[in-house]
Design a protein around this motif. Sequence first.
Motif, mmCIF file in Angstrom:
data_model
loop_
_atom_site.group_PDB
_atom_site.id
_atom_site.type_symbol
_atom_site.label_atom_id
_atom_site.label_comp_id
_atom_site.label_asym_id
_atom_site.label_seq_id
_atom_site.Cartn_x
_atom_site.Cartn_y
_atom_site.Cartn_z
ATOM 1 N N UNK A 1 1.088 -32.422 -1.557
ATOM 2 C CA UNK A 1 2.242 -31.715 -2.859
ATOM 3 C C UNK A 1 2.595 -30.432 -3.844
ATOM 4 N N UNK A 2 3.081 -29.662 -3.595
ATOM 5 C CA UNK A 2 3.752 -28.243 -4.277
ATOM 6 C C UNK A 2 2.207 -27.597 -4.915
ATOM 7 N N UNK A 3 1.325 -26.633 -4.954
ATOM 8 C CA UNK A 3 0.661 -26.147 -5.766
ATOM 9 C C UNK A 3 -1.103 -27.107 -5.441
ATOM 10 N N UNK A 4 -1.030 -27.697 -4.042
ATOM 11 C CA UNK A 4 -1.865 -28.012 -3.743
ATOM 12 C C UNK A 4 -2.427 -27.706 -2.783
ATOM 13 N N UNK B 1 -11.110 -31.343 -7.365
ATOM 14 C CA UNK B 1 -10.985 -31.090 -5.959
ATOM 15 C C UNK B 1 -10.995 -33.006 -5.612
ATOM 16 N N UNK B 2 -9.964 -32.696 -4.232
ATOM 17 C CA UNK B 2 -9.496 -35.057 -3.955
ATOM 18 C C UNK B 2 -10.311 -34.543 -2.340
ATOM 19 N N UNK B 3 -11.581 -35.643 -2.471
ATOM 20 C CA UNK B 3 -11.917 -35.897 -1.202
ATOM 21 C C UNK B 3 -12.312 -37.182 -0.967
ATOM 22 N N UNK B 4 -12.134 -36.971 0.458
ATOM 23 C CA UNK B 4 -12.185 -38.268 1.042
ATOM 24 C C UNK B 4 -10.501 -39.143 0.408
ATOM 25 N N UNK B 5 -11.064 -40.786 0.437
ATOM 26 C CA UNK B 5 -9.246 -41.624 -0.038
ATOM 27 C C UNK B 5 -8.635 -40.847 -1.080
ATOM 28 N N UNK B 6 -9.618 -40.210 -2.429
ATOM 29 C CA UNK B 6 -8.901 -39.677 -3.885
ATOM 30 C C UNK B 6 -7.937 -38.733 -2.928
ATOM 31 N N UNK B 7 -8.328 -37.836 -1.513
ATOM 32 C CA UNK B 7 -7.033 -36.578 -1.330
ATOM 33 C C UNK B 7 -5.680 -37.254 -0.867
ATOM 34 N N UNK B 8 -5.889 -38.502 -0.567
ATOM 35 C CA UNK B 8 -4.000 -39.270 -0.418
ATOM 36 C C UNK B 8 -3.678 -38.863 -1.451
ATOM 37 N N UNK B 9 -3.818 -39.082 -3.094
ATOM 38 C CA UNK B 9 -3.226 -38.118 -4.128
ATOM 39 C C UNK B 9 -2.662 -37.130 -4.486
ATOM 40 N N UNK B 10 -3.129 -35.755 -3.440
ATOM 41 C CA UNK B 10 -2.132 -35.129 -2.859
ATOM 42 C C UNK B 10 -1.354 -35.222 -2.282
#
Length: 138
Positions: free
Chosen positions: A113-116, A56-65
């Motif tokens: 990205x595909x799948x997210x 689960x990607x939240x806040x700035x880590x969401x940018x990885x998606x």
Amino acid sequence: MKKTLVALAIALGSTTAFADKQAVTVVLNAQSPMTQGMAMVLANQMQEQGAQVDILLCDHAGDLALKGAGGEALKPNNVTPAQLLDGAMKKGATASVCALYLPNSGKKPEDLKDGIKPAKPADMAGSMLEPNRKLIGF
């Protein structure tokens, strides 16, 4: 007959082992590339050791998606956290962005990205409450 029973016991044992796969949720919200990288390295390692990993990607880590996510390549393997996320997903990890990410970042679902996909809070909360699930936050 005995061989059939042994084969059945082995097959059932294999099915039970598969069903008993350790479930892990990695919640990542850190902005630091090293923290993001370490979270993804550990997610990949847990997969290699037999766990089913959900990220689960939240806040700035969401940018990885995001499609085309770049980032700083980290030593010693010169890979970015986004590349490590991609690797985990190729091996069966699931990944989602928190429900607050898209509306507060100005991004749209098609930017992912595909799948997210965006996580559904009720579904995420339900999985986090599973008795044998491990939750790890970064």
